[in-house]
Design an enzyme around this catalytic site. Structure first.
Site, short mmCIF file in Angstrom:
data_model
loop_
_atom_site.label_atom_id
_atom_site.label_comp_id
_atom_site.label_asym_id
_atom_site.label_seq_id
_atom_site.Cartn_x
_atom_site.Cartn_y
_atom_site.Cartn_z
N GLN A 80 21.23 41.06 6.93
CA GLN A 80 19.77 41.08 6.77
C GLN A 80 19.25 40.76 5.37
OE1 GLN A 80 15.95 44.08 7.24
NE2 GLN A 80 17.82 44.69 8.22
N GLU B 53 21.81 48.98 4.61
CA GLU B 53 20.44 49.48 4.43
C GLU B 53 20.34 50.96 4.04
OE1 GLU B 53 17.22 48.03 4.79
OE2 GLU B 53 16.57 50.02 4.18
N ASP C 67 17.34 46.36 2.64
CA ASP C 67 17.72 44.99 2.98
C ASP C 67 16.58 44.00 2.71
OD1 ASP C 67 20.30 45.44 3.75
OD2 ASP C 67 19.83 45.75 5.85
N GLY D 205 -0.03 58.57 -4.37
CA GLY D 205 -1.00 58.24 -5.41
C GLY D 205 -1.83 59.46 -5.76
N GLY D 206 -2.92 59.25 -6.43
CA GLY D 206 -3.75 60.37 -6.86
C GLY D 206 -4.74 60.83 -5.80
N1 CAO Z 1 34.65 30.81 5.93
C1 CAO Z 1 35.71 31.60 5.69
N2 CAO Z 1 35.64 32.90 5.39
C2 CAO Z 1 34.39 33.43 5.33
C3 CAO Z 1 33.24 32.68 5.56
C4 CAO Z 1 33.39 31.31 5.88
N3 CAO Z 1 32.35 30.53 6.13
N4 CAO Z 1 32.19 33.49 5.42
C5 CAO Z 1 32.64 34.72 5.11
N5 CAO Z 1 33.99 34.69 5.07
C6 CAO Z 1 34.90 35.78 4.76
C7 CAO Z 1 34.85 36.19 3.31
O1 CAO Z 1 35.57 35.29 2.51
C8 CAO Z 1 35.46 37.58 3.37
O2 CAO Z 1 36.87 37.47 3.35
P1 CAO Z 1 37.79 38.30 2.32
O3 CAO Z 1 37.40 39.74 2.47
O4 CAO Z 1 39.17 37.99 2.82
O5 CAO Z 1 37.53 37.82 0.95
C9 CAO Z 1 35.09 38.07 4.78
O6 CAO Z 1 34.50 36.95 5.43
C10 CAO Z 1 34.19 39.23 4.85
O7 CAO Z 1 33.09 39.15 3.96
P2 CAO Z 1 32.28 40.49 3.60
O8 CAO Z 1 33.23 41.48 3.01
O9 CAO Z 1 31.11 40.13 2.79
O10 CAO Z 1 31.79 40.97 5.05
P3 CAO Z 1 31.85 42.42 5.71
O11 CAO Z 1 31.35 42.22 7.11
O12 CAO Z 1 33.18 43.05 5.60
O13 CAO Z 1 30.81 43.31 4.89
C11 CAO Z 1 28.63 43.78 3.97
C12 CAO Z 1 29.44 43.18 5.12
C13 CAO Z 1 27.17 43.48 4.23
C14 CAO Z 1 28.85 45.28 3.92
C15 CAO Z 1 29.08 43.14 2.64
O14 CAO Z 1 28.98 41.76 2.76
C16 CAO Z 1 28.27 43.60 1.45
O15 CAO Z 1 28.43 44.71 0.94
N6 CAO Z 1 27.36 42.74 0.96
C17 CAO Z 1 26.56 43.01 -0.23
C18 CAO Z 1 25.48 43.99 0.07
C19 CAO Z 1 24.57 43.52 1.19
O16 CAO Z 1 24.06 42.44 1.22
N7 CAO Z 1 24.34 44.44 2.11
C20 CAO Z 1 23.33 44.20 3.14
C21 CAO Z 1 23.93 44.20 4.44
S1 CAO Z 1 22.74 44.30 5.68
O17 CAO Z 1 21.67 43.28 5.25
#
Ligand code: CAO
Length: 424
Positions: free
Chosen positions: A17, A139, A168, A246-247
Site C-alpha cells: 500500500q 500499517e 501506509d 485543537g483549542g
Molecule cells: N523479481 C525478483 N525478485 C523480486 C521482485 C522481482 N520483480 N520483486 C521483489 N522481489 C523479491 C525481493 O528481491 C525480495 O527478495 P530477498 O528477500 O531475497 O532479497 C523479496 O521479493 C521480498 O521482498 P520484501 O522483503 O520487500 O517483501 P515481504 O513481502 O517479505 O515484506 C514488507 C513486505 C511490506 C513488510 C516489506 O517490503 C517492508 O518492510 N517494506 C518497507 C516498509 C513498507 O513499505 N511497509 C508498508 C507495507 S503495506 O503498505
C-alpha cells in the site's frame, strides 16, 4: 489539457500500500508510471482479500490506477539488464522493499547513480536509521511506533489503531511530496538524490499535536482533555477519547436512532465565538450570562456536563437535521458518515473524489479518485493494469528493444512463463 507531471517517467518498484499510493498520485498528475512486478504473482495485493475469484482484488485495483505493468524477474541476468535499461530511461525510482532488498538485488545507490546520475531514488521504509532500521513494517506497526496508537482511544481502554491508513497512505503522501521537491531541485542541480520517508516519521508528523501536548503536560493539566478536572494525568499524553486535538472543545454526541444505528452520531464543537448561538439553539439561553458558562475558561471544567446537555438536544434529531440546524448559525459540527453513506453521496462523484471504473475481469467498481485537485491538470482515473499487460509495449516503445531482443528476453524466462504464454 496538459498534465503537471507530463514527461516524468517513474520506475515503480512498489508493492502493497504505502509505495503504490505514492506512485498512483504521481500517475494522476500525469507521470508515466511503469510498475515492475515479479512474474507469476505480481504485487501480492493482486490476490489478497479477493472478493471475486481470478480477478485482481479491490485492494490492488484501488491503489494502482493509471499505471502500466511490466513483469520482470530482477534476480535473473536478463531481468537485471532490462531493469538497468529502465533505470537509464526513468527520472525516479520508487521502492518500498524491506531494508536491504534492493542492495541484495545488486541495485545499490552507487550502482543506480552510475547508471543514471540524474535518477531520484525514493524509498518508504518502516523506520529511519536507528535501532529498528532493519525491521519490516506494516500499517499498524507504524501507527504504534509513531505515537498514534498510544494517544488514540479512551482513557480506560487499550491503545487503538485508526481506520485511516496514516502509516501506509500517509507515508505515500509524504514520499510523493519528497519526489516532486527533488524533481524541482534537480532542475537546478541536474543531480538525482535519495528521498526517504520512514513510516514512523510520517505518523509522528501527523501526530505533531500530541508531541505538543507531551510538552504542555510539564506545565500543568491540559484542560481540554476529558481527564480534566476529575481524572488523573500521568507523565505522558493520555488517550483523549473524542476530544479535539485543537483549542476548540468537541465531542461525539448521540443523535436520533443511535440505539440501532451505530453511526447516528455527530461531532459537535463548542466553539467560543458561537457560544451564544449554541445556547439559543439548544434552549439554554441562561448559559449566555451565567458566570459558570459564559466564558471558555469557565466552561472547561464543565465540558462533559455541557456535552451531555447538548446531547439531550441532538438525540431528538437525526444527524443531518442537527447538521442543517447548527450550520445555519455557523456552529461547527460533522455527521459521522458510514462508508455506505459516503458511497451514496452524489456530490463526491461530481467532484471526482468518488469514481466508477470499468475493469475487464472484475467489471465496474467504485474507487477514491484524486483527492488533490489542480485546476490546470485534471485527473482522469483509468483502471489498474493487468499483470504484465504492458510488458511488450514497454520493452519495445520505452526501452527500444527490437523483436529479436524481445524474443531473447522472453526465452530467458525473465518476464515469466505465464506472461510469455499470454504474449504468444
Ligand atoms: N523479481 C525478483 N525478485 C523480486 C521482485 C522481482 N520483480 N520483486 C521483489 N522481489 C523479491 C525481493 O528481491 C525480495 O527478495 P530477498 O528477500 O531475497 O532479497 C523479496 O521479493 C521480498 O521482498 P520484501 O522483503 O520487500 O517483501 P515481504 O513481502 O517479505 O515484506 C514488507 C513486505 C511490506 C513488510 C516489506 O517490503 C517492508 O518492510 N517494506 C518497507 C516498509 C513498507 O513499505 N511497509 C508498508 C507495507 S503495506 O503498505
Amino acid at each position: 489539457m496538459g498534465k503537471a507531471l507530463q514527461g516524468v517517467r517513474i520506475l515503480d518498484f512498489t508493492h502493497v500500500q504505502s509505495g503504490p499510493t505514492c506512485t498512483q498520485l504521481l500517475a494522476w498528475f500525469g507521470a508515466d508510471v511503469i510498475k515492475v512486478e515479479r512474474p507469476g504473482e505480481g504485487d501480492i495485493t493482486r490476490s489478497q482479500l479477493r472478493d471475486l475469484p481470478d480477478a485482481d482484488s479491490l485492494y490492488f485495483t484501488m491503489l494502482n490506477h493509471n499505471k502500466r505493468s511490466i513483469t520482470l524477474d530482477t534476480k535473473t541476468p536478463k531481468g537485471k539488464e532490462v531493469l538497468e535499461a529502465l533505470i537509464k530511461t526513468c527520472d525516479v525510482m520508487v521502492e518500498n522493499f524491506a531494508p536491504g532488498v534492493l542492495d541484495r538485488m545488486g541495485f545499490t545507490w552507487e550502482r543506480i547513480q552510475e547508471l543514471n546520475p540524474a535518477m531520484i531514488v525514493a524509498s518508504v521504509k518502516g523506520f529511519g536509521p536507528g535501532p529498528f532500521e532493519n525491521c519490516k513494517v506494516y500499517e499498524n506497526v507504524a501507527q504504534c511506533a509513531g505515537g498514534a496508537a498510544s494517544t488514540t482511544g479512551f482513557d480506560d481502554g487499550p491503545p487503538m489503531v485508526t481506520g485511516a491508513q496514516i502509516g501506509d497512505s500517509g507515508t505515500g503522501l509524504h514520499l510523493a511530496l519528497g519526489i516532486v521537491t527533488a524533481l524541482y531541485q534537480r532542475k537546478e542541480t541536474g543531480r538525482g538524490q535519495k528521498v526517504l520517508a520512514a513510516m514512523q516519521d510520517a505518523v509522528l508528523n501527523l501526530c505533531r499535536v500530541k508531541l505538543r501536548d507531551q510538552q504542555r503536560l510539564a506545565h500543568g493539566p491540559m484542560k481540554e482533555y476529558p481527564q480534566y478536572p476529575n481524572g488523573e494525568f500521568g507523565d505522558t499524553v493520555p488517550r483523549a477519547g473524542n476530544a479535539s486535538g485543537g483549542g476548540q472543545p468537541g465531542w461525539i454526541l448521540k443523535c436520533k436512532g443511535w440505539e440501532t444505528d451505530p453511526n447516528a452520531y455527530i461531532y459537535f464543537i463548542a466553539q467560543a465565538p458561537v457560544w451564544k448561538s449554541i445556547c439559543k439553539v439548544i434552549g439554554k439561553e441562561e448559559w449566555i450570562t451565567d458566570p459558570d458558562y459564559a466564558t471558555p475558561v469557565a466552561r472547561l471544567p464543565r465540558l462533559m456536563q455541557i456535552f451531555g446537555t447538548v446531547e439531550e438536544w441532538t438525540k431528538t434529531l437525526t444527524k443531518f437535521e442537527v447538521m442543517d440546524l447548527l450550520n445555519k448559525y455557523d456552529i461547527p459540527c460533522g455527521p459521522i458518515l458510514s462508508m455506505k453513506e459516503i458511497a451514496e453521496d452524489k456530490s463526491l462523484y461530481e467532484t471526482g473524489t468518488l469514481v466508477e471504473v470499468e475493469h475487464p475481469t472484475r467489471g465496474s467498481y467504485l474507487t477514491v479518485g484524486n483527492p488533490i485537485k489542480l485546476s490546470d491538470s485534471p485527473t482522469e482515473v483509468t483502471r489498474s493494469p493487468l499483470l504484465g499487460e504492458h510488458t511488450d509495449e514497454i520493452l519495445r516503445d520505452v526501452l527500444g528493444f527490437g523483436e529479436r531482443e524481445i524474443v531473447e528476453i522472453r526465452d530467458s524466462g525473465a518476464i515469466g512463463v505465464v506472461e510469455r504464454l499470454a504474449a504468444e
